[in-house]
Design a protein around this motif. Structure first.
Motif, short mmCIF file in Angstrom:
data_model
loop_
_atom_site.label_atom_id
_atom_site.label_comp_id
_atom_site.label_asym_id
_atom_site.label_seq_id
_atom_site.Cartn_x
_atom_site.Cartn_y
_atom_site.Cartn_z
N PRO A 126 6.13 -29.77 -4.42
CA PRO A 126 7.04 -29.15 -3.46
C PRO A 126 8.46 -29.06 -4.01
N PRO A 127 9.24 -28.07 -3.53
CA PRO A 127 8.84 -27.03 -2.57
C PRO A 127 7.94 -26.00 -3.24
N THR A 128 6.94 -25.54 -2.49
CA THR A 128 5.95 -24.64 -3.06
C THR A 128 6.29 -23.19 -2.75
N LEU A 129 5.80 -22.31 -3.62
CA LEU A 129 6.13 -20.90 -3.50
C LEU A 129 4.96 -20.08 -4.02
N GLY A 130 4.32 -19.33 -3.14
CA GLY A 130 3.21 -18.47 -3.51
C GLY A 130 3.54 -17.02 -3.22
N ILE A 131 3.15 -16.13 -4.12
CA ILE A 131 3.45 -14.71 -3.97
C ILE A 131 2.17 -13.89 -4.18
N LEU A 132 1.85 -13.05 -3.20
CA LEU A 132 0.80 -12.06 -3.36
C LEU A 132 1.46 -10.76 -3.79
N SER A 133 1.13 -10.32 -4.99
CA SER A 133 1.81 -9.16 -5.58
C SER A 133 0.83 -7.99 -5.72
N SER A 134 0.97 -7.01 -4.83
CA SER A 134 0.14 -5.81 -4.89
C SER A 134 0.90 -4.71 -5.61
N ASN A 135 0.18 -3.69 -6.04
CA ASN A 135 0.84 -2.59 -6.75
C ASN A 135 0.00 -1.33 -6.71
N THR A 136 0.53 -0.29 -7.33
CA THR A 136 -0.16 1.00 -7.35
C THR A 136 -1.16 1.10 -8.50
N LEU A 143 -0.77 -14.67 6.58
CA LEU A 143 -1.69 -15.76 6.92
C LEU A 143 -1.36 -17.02 6.14
N THR A 144 -0.32 -16.98 5.35
CA THR A 144 0.08 -18.13 4.52
C THR A 144 1.57 -18.40 4.72
N ASN A 145 2.08 -19.34 3.98
CA ASN A 145 3.52 -19.59 3.94
C ASN A 145 4.21 -18.73 2.89
N GLY A 146 3.45 -17.80 2.29
CA GLY A 146 3.92 -17.16 1.09
C GLY A 146 4.65 -15.85 1.27
N TYR A 147 4.81 -15.17 0.14
CA TYR A 147 5.63 -13.99 0.02
C TYR A 147 4.77 -12.81 -0.42
N PHE A 148 5.24 -11.61 -0.13
CA PHE A 148 4.52 -10.40 -0.52
C PHE A 148 5.44 -9.51 -1.34
N SER A 149 4.89 -8.93 -2.40
CA SER A 149 5.63 -7.94 -3.18
C SER A 149 4.73 -6.74 -3.45
N TYR A 150 5.37 -5.60 -3.68
CA TYR A 150 4.63 -4.37 -3.94
C TYR A 150 5.43 -3.52 -4.92
N ASP A 151 4.79 -3.12 -6.02
CA ASP A 151 5.49 -2.30 -7.00
C ASP A 151 4.52 -1.39 -7.75
N TYR A 152 4.97 -0.87 -8.88
CA TYR A 152 4.21 0.10 -9.65
C TYR A 152 2.96 -0.51 -10.28
N GLY A 153 3.12 -1.63 -10.96
CA GLY A 153 1.99 -2.27 -11.62
C GLY A 153 2.45 -3.12 -12.78
N ASP A 154 1.49 -3.66 -13.54
CA ASP A 154 1.85 -4.60 -14.60
C ASP A 154 2.49 -3.92 -15.82
#
Length: 332
Positions: free
Chosen positions: A285-295, A315-326
């Protein structure tokens, strides 16, 4: 549990209903700010580890790897809760990194660096760049090689490093002395903190005996080296700074969090959500999780994927990101 589940499902339905009538093609802080108050307040963090950050829900992250950040970009980035910025941001625009915190005192700013590779042209970059400075300290013995003694690569234009070599001492020292010492960052973001390398299907030779290591030997050497990198980093930067990884689930006990890139395609929804819960509940802790979606590197924005990823993050304590891709993390 039943009350929490009902509350979470209510939040999910409300958010999906709101997004279904929206005209946006991506989720941004401005999108969330326009939602009715009851929807913004309808989320419930379900992770049991409550050592977290002072951020409202839904929580948003931006994976932004441009080397230089303009003032207008900094003003926009300050609207996010967590930003991952290439370490060269301190080289070219340190004042704009400071501006991020001035505009958003609660923002979490992480410095991006790869844990297992370096650009093959690093020694030709400007001498002021961190990559150039790092390249000047890497000896030939630190590169990962095949049984023929040749360097190997995974990402185009880079060379893999042998994490079981002196690299696992050099990298943490470099991070501490050249990045974290500036006071600009809340922590380090190690890219590609894989749990092994046997999946590369290469005749790798970690101990330079000109014999191909077995899959088990490759993964064992890799994990041992990565743990050394993480533990050394922690010792040097202290417990008050974050260590977050792209993946890194194999090391969840000694990092603060993980980003799950290309969600949900890369690992599948069930596995990723399980790993996200593991990190949030069991990481340092402190914990940090990110779900990263993309195109998926197409540039074709999918509102359906935005809905799915954001709802999953809620549904979590986490964060969401969205971008072009890797292949390009530089969207606002």
């Amino acid at each position: 549990f039943s009350h929490a589940l009902r509350h979470a499902l209510t939040a999910l339905v409300l958010v999906l209903a709101q997004l279904a009538t929206a005209t946006v093609t991506a989720i941004t802080p401005a999108t969330v700010a326009a939602w009715p108050a009851e929807i913004q307040a309808a989320t419930l963090p379900l992770a049991t580890n409550t050592a977290t950050f002072n951020h409202d829900y839904p929580r948003l992250a931006n994976y932004f790897l441009k080397w230089g950040i303009s003032r207008p970009e900094a003003i926009e980035l300050a609207k996010w809760d967590v930003v991952i910025i290439d370490m060269e941001g301190q080289t070219y625009n340190p004042d704009n990194l400071k501006l991020l915190r001035q505009l958003n005192p609660n923002i979490v700013i992480l410095a991006y660096i790869t844990a297992q590779e370096i650009r093959t042209d690093a020694s030709t970059l400007g001498h002021e760049t961190l990559r150039y400075k790092l390249s000047q300290q890497i000896s030939y013995s630190m590169y990962l090689k095949n049984t023929g003694g040749q360097k190997v690569n995974w990402w185009p234009g880079t060379a893999l490093l042998n994490v079981s070599s002196e690299w696992n001492d050099l990298l943490p020292k470099f991070v501490s002395e050249n990045i974290m010492s500036t006071g600009l960052w809340d922590g380090i973001f190690y890219d590609n903190l894989w749990g092994g390398v046997s999946w590369l299907n290469m005749p790798l030779d970690f101990n330079s005996d000109q014999l191909e290591d077995t899959a088990a030997e490759q993964d064992a050497a890799w994990q041992d080296g990565m743990r050394h990198i993480i533990n050394n980093t922690r010792e040097l930067i202290g417990v008050d700074k974050l260590i977050v990884a792209n993946d890194g689930v194999a090391y969840y006990k000694i990092i603060n969090g993980s980003l799950f890139e290309s969600f949900p395609e890369r690992r599948g929804w069930r596995q990723t959500m399980g790993d996200m819960t593991l990190v949030e509940n069991k990481a340092t802790p402190p914990t940090l999780g990110i779900l990263s979606s993309n195109t998926e590197n197409s540039g074709r924005k999918s509102l359906q994927k935005v809905r799915f990823g954001l709802a999953s993050a809620l549904l979590t304590n986490g964060y969401f990101s969205y971008d072009y891709g890797d292949q390009d993390h530089s969207q606002l």
